[in-house]
Design a protein around this motif. Structure first.
Motif, PDB file in Angstrom:
ATOM      1  N   PRO A 142      60.519 -47.317  37.818  1.00  0.00           N
ATOM      2  CA  PRO A 142      60.196 -47.779  35.802  1.00  0.00           C
ATOM      3  C   PRO A 142      60.758 -46.388  35.563  1.00  0.00           C
ATOM      4  O   PRO A 142      60.406 -45.307  36.350  1.00  0.00           O
ATOM      5  CB  PRO A 142      58.867 -48.558  36.285  1.00  0.00           C
ATOM      6  N   LYS A 143      61.156 -46.602  34.057  1.00  0.00           N
ATOM      7  CA  LYS A 143      60.781 -45.371  33.218  1.00  0.00           C
ATOM      8  C   LYS A 143      60.447 -44.127  33.096  1.00  0.00           C
ATOM      9  O   LYS A 143      60.230 -42.984  33.706  1.00  0.00           O
ATOM     10  CB  LYS A 143      62.052 -45.577  32.012  1.00  0.00           C
ATOM     11  N   ASP A 144      58.828 -44.715  33.568  1.00  0.00           N
ATOM     12  CA  ASP A 144      57.316 -43.588  33.326  1.00  0.00           C
ATOM     13  C   ASP A 144      57.830 -42.853  34.433  1.00  0.00           C
ATOM     14  O   ASP A 144      57.873 -41.919  34.702  1.00  0.00           O
ATOM     15  CB  ASP A 144      56.734 -44.555  33.048  1.00  0.00           C
ATOM     16  N   LYS A 145      57.912 -44.015  35.671  1.00  0.00           N
ATOM     17  CA  LYS A 145      57.550 -43.351  37.027  1.00  0.00           C
ATOM     18  C   LYS A 145      59.408 -41.852  37.454  1.00  0.00           C
ATOM     19  O   LYS A 145      59.155 -41.256  38.221  1.00  0.00           O
ATOM     20  CB  LYS A 145      57.546 -44.309  38.036  1.00  0.00           C
ATOM     21  N   ARG A 146      60.506 -42.389  36.738  1.00  0.00           N
ATOM     22  CA  ARG A 146      61.320 -41.241  36.862  1.00  0.00           C
ATOM     23  C   ARG A 146      61.379 -39.914  35.957  1.00  0.00           C
ATOM     24  O   ARG A 146      61.425 -39.141  36.291  1.00  0.00           O
ATOM     25  CB  ARG A 146      62.138 -42.550  35.946  1.00  0.00           C
ATOM     26  N   GLU A 147      60.415 -40.508  34.946  1.00  0.00           N
ATOM     27  CA  GLU A 147      60.476 -38.945  34.274  1.00  0.00           C
ATOM     28  C   GLU A 147      58.570 -38.649  34.942  1.00  0.00           C
ATOM     29  O   GLU A 147      59.238 -37.330  34.372  1.00  0.00           O
ATOM     30  CB  GLU A 147      59.893 -40.122  32.729  1.00  0.00           C
ATOM     31  N   ALA A 153      60.052 -32.222  38.845  1.00  0.00           N
ATOM     32  CA  ALA A 153      60.985 -31.325  39.371  1.00  0.00           C
ATOM     33  C   ALA A 153      61.347 -29.731  38.336  1.00  0.00           C
ATOM     34  O   ALA A 153      61.420 -28.739  38.656  1.00  0.00           O
ATOM     35  CB  ALA A 153      62.162 -31.962  39.824  1.00  0.00           C
ATOM     36  N   LYS A 154      61.676 -30.453  37.219  1.00  0.00           N
ATOM     37  CA  LYS A 154      62.428 -29.448  36.003  1.00  0.00           C
ATOM     38  C   LYS A 154      60.850 -28.593  36.145  1.00  0.00           C
ATOM     39  O   LYS A 154      60.889 -27.071  36.038  1.00  0.00           O
ATOM     40  CB  LYS A 154      61.988 -29.865  34.702  1.00  0.00           C
ATOM     41  N   LYS A 155      59.389 -28.284  36.338  1.00  0.00           N
ATOM     42  CA  LYS A 155      58.079 -27.501  36.162  1.00  0.00           C
ATOM     43  C   LYS A 155      58.140 -26.970  37.500  1.00  0.00           C
ATOM     44  O   LYS A 155      58.553 -25.119  36.765  1.00  0.00           O
ATOM     45  CB  LYS A 155      57.177 -28.313  36.547  1.00  0.00           C
ATOM     46  N   GLU A 156      58.935 -26.618  38.289  1.00  0.00           N
ATOM     47  CA  GLU A 156      59.222 -26.739  39.811  1.00  0.00           C
ATOM     48  C   GLU A 156      60.026 -25.772  39.458  1.00  0.00           C
ATOM     49  O   GLU A 156      60.197 -24.166  40.062  1.00  0.00           O
ATOM     50  CB  GLU A 156      59.113 -27.225  40.832  1.00  0.00           C
ATOM     51  N   PHE A 157      61.026 -26.207  38.779  1.00  0.00           N
ATOM     52  CA  PHE A 157      62.821 -25.084  38.347  1.00  0.00           C
ATOM     53  C   PHE A 157      62.381 -24.370  37.541  1.00  0.00           C
ATOM     54  O   PHE A 157      63.386 -23.309  37.607  1.00  0.00           O
ATOM     55  CB  PHE A 157      63.789 -25.661  38.690  1.00  0.00           C
ATOM     56  N   ALA A 158      61.434 -24.861  37.144  1.00  0.00           N
ATOM     57  CA  ALA A 158      61.361 -23.397  35.714  1.00  0.00           C
ATOM     58  C   ALA A 158      59.895 -22.752  36.056  1.00  0.00           C
ATOM     59  O   ALA A 158      60.200 -21.368  35.547  1.00  0.00           O
ATOM     60  CB  ALA A 158      60.434 -24.282  34.666  1.00  0.00           C
ATOM     61  N   ARG A 159      59.229 -22.584  37.197  1.00  0.00           N
ATOM     62  CA  ARG A 159      58.248 -21.892  37.455  1.00  0.00           C
ATOM     63  C   ARG A 159      59.199 -20.438  38.849  1.00  0.00           C
ATOM     64  O   ARG A 159      58.862 -19.318  38.623  1.00  0.00           O
ATOM     65  CB  ARG A 159      57.263 -22.581  39.081  1.00  0.00           C
ATOM     66  N   VAL A 160      60.277 -21.307  39.619  1.00  0.00           N
ATOM     67  CA  VAL A 160      60.758 -20.084  40.239  1.00  0.00           C
ATOM     68  C   VAL A 160      62.204 -20.701  40.557  1.00  0.00           C
ATOM     69  O   VAL A 160      62.430 -21.740  40.023  1.00  0.00           O
ATOM     70  CB  VAL A 160      60.731 -20.031  41.680  1.00  0.00           C
ATOM     71  N   PRO A 161      63.399 -19.922  40.642  1.00  0.00           N
ATOM     72  CA  PRO A 161      64.930 -20.216  41.091  1.00  0.00           C
ATOM     73  C   PRO A 161      64.755 -21.515  42.169  1.00  0.00           C
ATOM     74  O   PRO A 161      63.592 -21.905  43.295  1.00  0.00           O
ATOM     75  CB  PRO A 161      65.403 -18.773  41.317  1.00  0.00           C
ATOM     76  N   LEU A 162      65.581 -22.098  42.644  1.00  0.00           N
ATOM     77  CA  LEU A 162      66.589 -23.282  43.323  1.00  0.00           C
ATOM     78  C   LEU A 162      66.117 -23.132  44.687  1.00  0.00           C
ATOM     79  O   LEU A 162      64.998 -23.439  45.144  1.00  0.00           O
ATOM     80  CB  LEU A 162      67.991 -23.288  42.690  1.00  0.00           C
ATOM     81  N   TYR A 163      66.294 -21.915  44.660  1.00  0.00           N
ATOM     82  CA  TYR A 163      66.557 -21.341  46.422  1.00  0.00           C
ATOM     83  C   TYR A 163      65.309 -21.049  46.736  1.00  0.00           C
ATOM     84  O   TYR A 163      64.086 -21.012  48.259  1.00  0.00           O
ATOM     85  CB  TYR A 163      67.130 -19.848  47.112  1.00  0.00           C
ATOM     86  N   GLN A 164      63.477 -20.410  45.582  1.00  0.00           N
ATOM     87  CA  GLN A 164      62.160 -20.098  46.396  1.00  0.00           C
ATOM     88  C   GLN A 164      61.621 -22.043  45.737  1.00  0.00           C
ATOM     89  O   GLN A 164      59.916 -21.524  45.966  1.00  0.00           O
ATOM     90  CB  GLN A 164      61.669 -19.427  44.898  1.00  0.00           C
ATOM     91  N   PHE A 192      68.393 -30.580  41.531  1.00  0.00           N
ATOM     92  CA  PHE A 192      68.141 -29.671  40.696  1.00  0.00           C
ATOM     93  C   PHE A 192      69.336 -29.628  40.033  1.00  0.00           C
ATOM     94  O   PHE A 192      69.316 -29.147  38.455  1.00  0.00           O
ATOM     95  CB  PHE A 192      68.518 -28.077  41.540  1.00  0.00           C
ATOM     96  N   PHE A 193      70.933 -30.186  40.526  1.00  0.00           N
ATOM     97  CA  PHE A 193      71.798 -30.680  39.538  1.00  0.00           C
ATOM     98  C   PHE A 193      71.575 -31.745  39.110  1.00  0.00           C
ATOM     99  O   PHE A 193      72.880 -31.704  37.942  1.00  0.00           O
ATOM    100  CB  PHE A 193      72.875 -29.995  40.906  1.00  0.00           C
ATOM    101  N   TYR A 194      71.747 -32.487  39.507  1.00  0.00           N
ATOM    102  CA  TYR A 194      70.449 -33.699  38.754  1.00  0.00           C
ATOM    103  C   TYR A 194      70.467 -33.082  37.399  1.00  0.00           C
ATOM    104  O   TYR A 194      70.543 -33.220  35.813  1.00  0.00           O
ATOM    105  CB  TYR A 194      69.766 -34.344  39.229  1.00  0.00           C
ATOM    106  N   LEU A 195      69.124 -33.128  37.256  1.00  0.00           N
ATOM    107  CA  LEU A 195      68.323 -31.387  35.984  1.00  0.00           C
ATOM    108  C   LEU A 195      69.944 -30.643  35.383  1.00  0.00           C
ATOM    109  O   LEU A 195      69.652 -31.180  34.039  1.00  0.00           O
ATOM    110  CB  LEU A 195      67.303 -30.964  37.212  1.00  0.00           C
ATOM    111  N   LEU A 196      69.953 -30.441  36.008  1.00  0.00           N
ATOM    112  CA  LEU A 196      71.258 -29.183  35.438  1.00  0.00           C
ATOM    113  C   LEU A 196      72.764 -30.083  34.866  1.00  0.00           C
ATOM    114  O   LEU A 196      72.727 -29.805  33.412  1.00  0.00           O
ATOM    115  CB  LEU A 196      71.843 -28.119  36.320  1.00  0.00           C
TER     116      LEU A 196
END
Length: 334
Positions: A142-147, A153-164, A192-196
């Motif tokens: 469902p859309k809400d679960k995807r979002e 994921a965005k929150k984690e990749f905003a916190r640290v770079p991909l490798y971390q 990560f690349f889906y977000l990018l």
């Protein structure tokens, strides 16, 4: 007036019952592009959308995904105009590949496709960017679960770079079991690349709009584009900061598609058509391509300087404008 008996095939019955006498298939890069194309078709004054079947939001049991439209278009005869229904299928390159592979496998395995083929279909594309698409099960959510998962994921990749980055943090924030994550993505690189790619798709649309707004002036358009990048909202800005300060060749290739391409393909030609070449000292498309590569390098360099040096907004924009206007003016004296 004569009536048709049941089962009788007449020109009138064909016109009433056959809805796909003509068909068009459109393939594009990303799911978001599909709905943009649908909106463009719906805005056409000479096209009426009669029916829409969304197999992306509601995939078929075999995993098939596509957006099917039945549209009505005018066909002009020598003495009249006929309104004819046409089927349009819109899907991503990966979806198109999967549909073709599934169809062939259906007959190869006597209508019983092994699960290993169904689950592994996306890895058969051979294209690195397409390989980093989520699994079909992600789009079934469902859309809400995807979002919710995308936000985590965005929150984690905003916190640290991909490798971390940690999958544990993503699933904790999304409140899902670890096993569920792997039902949607093969690994954190997929996420990560889906977000990018989602960012790049949005940036490309913005860049094309900016080019049009600046009447094809590539230099002014790039200044607007650069300004938009460095004034993103906080979470996006932190995501971009980690991205640019930990740039790899692959990430750079993906980001470059925001306002250009890595080779002279059809997408580059679309960008080229919006650029006012009368104001440029270039001879052909090849020179335009290399000019865009130089502008890309200058832009990326300035974004890295902004993030690495934590430059104030005014200073960052001043530095970028100086370099862009130097490119515009040229270095050789006349």
């Amino acid at each position: 007036m004569a009536t048709n008996t049941p089962g009788q095939i007449t020109l009138e019955s064909i016109q009433q019952n056959i809805r796909d006498i003509a068909g068009v298939r459109i393939t594009c890069s990303f799911v978001s592009d599909i709905y943009k194309i649908k909106a463009m078709l719906e805005s056409q004054k000479d096209i009426a959308v009669l029916e829409c079947k969304d197999y992306i939001q509601h995939p078929k049991p075999n995993g098939y995904q596509s957006l099917h439209l039945i549209v009505q278009i005018p066909i002009f005869m020598s003495d009249r105009e006929e309104l004819v229904p046409v089927e349009i299928q819109i899907r991503t390159i990966a979806m198109d590949f999967w549909a073709s592979l599934e169809h062939k496998s259906y007959y190869k395995y006597n209508k019983e496709i092994p699960q290993r083929i169904l689950k592994g279909g996306k890895k058969e594309t051979g294209n690195k960017e397409e390989q980093n698409l989520p699994k079909i099960t992600f789009f079934n959510l469902p859309k809400d679960k995807r979002e919710n998962l995308v936000h985590a994921a965005k929150k984690e990749f905003a916190r640290v770079p991909l490798y971390q980055a940690s999958i544990s943090n993503i699933i904790k924030d999304a409140k899902i079991p670890r096993g569920s994550f792997y039902q949607y993505f093969d690994d954190k690189e997929d996420a990560f690349f889906y977000l990018l790619n989602s960012h790049v798709s949005a940036y490309k649309m913005y860049f094309l709009e900016t080019l049009q707004k600046n009447n094809g002036d590539i230099f002014d358009a790039m200044i607007d584009f650069y300004t938009a990048i460095i004034t993103e909202e906080k979470e996006n800005l932190q995501f971009l900061r980690n991205l640019f300060l930990n740039m790899t060749h692959r990430i750079e290739n993906v980001m470059a598609r925001s306002f250009g391409e890595n080779d002279l393909n059809e997408n580059f030609k679309k960008i080229s058509n919006l650029i006012n070449k009368d104001r440029l000292n270039i001879q052909d498309e090849q020179e335009l391509f290399h000019m865009m590569q130089i502008i890309s390098s200058v832009t990326f360099h300035n974004i890295v300087k902004k993030f690495a040096g934590e430059l104030p907004f005014d200073e960052a924009v001043h530095n970028y404008k100086t370099e862009i206007y130097l490119l515009k003016k040229g270095f050789a004296s006349k």
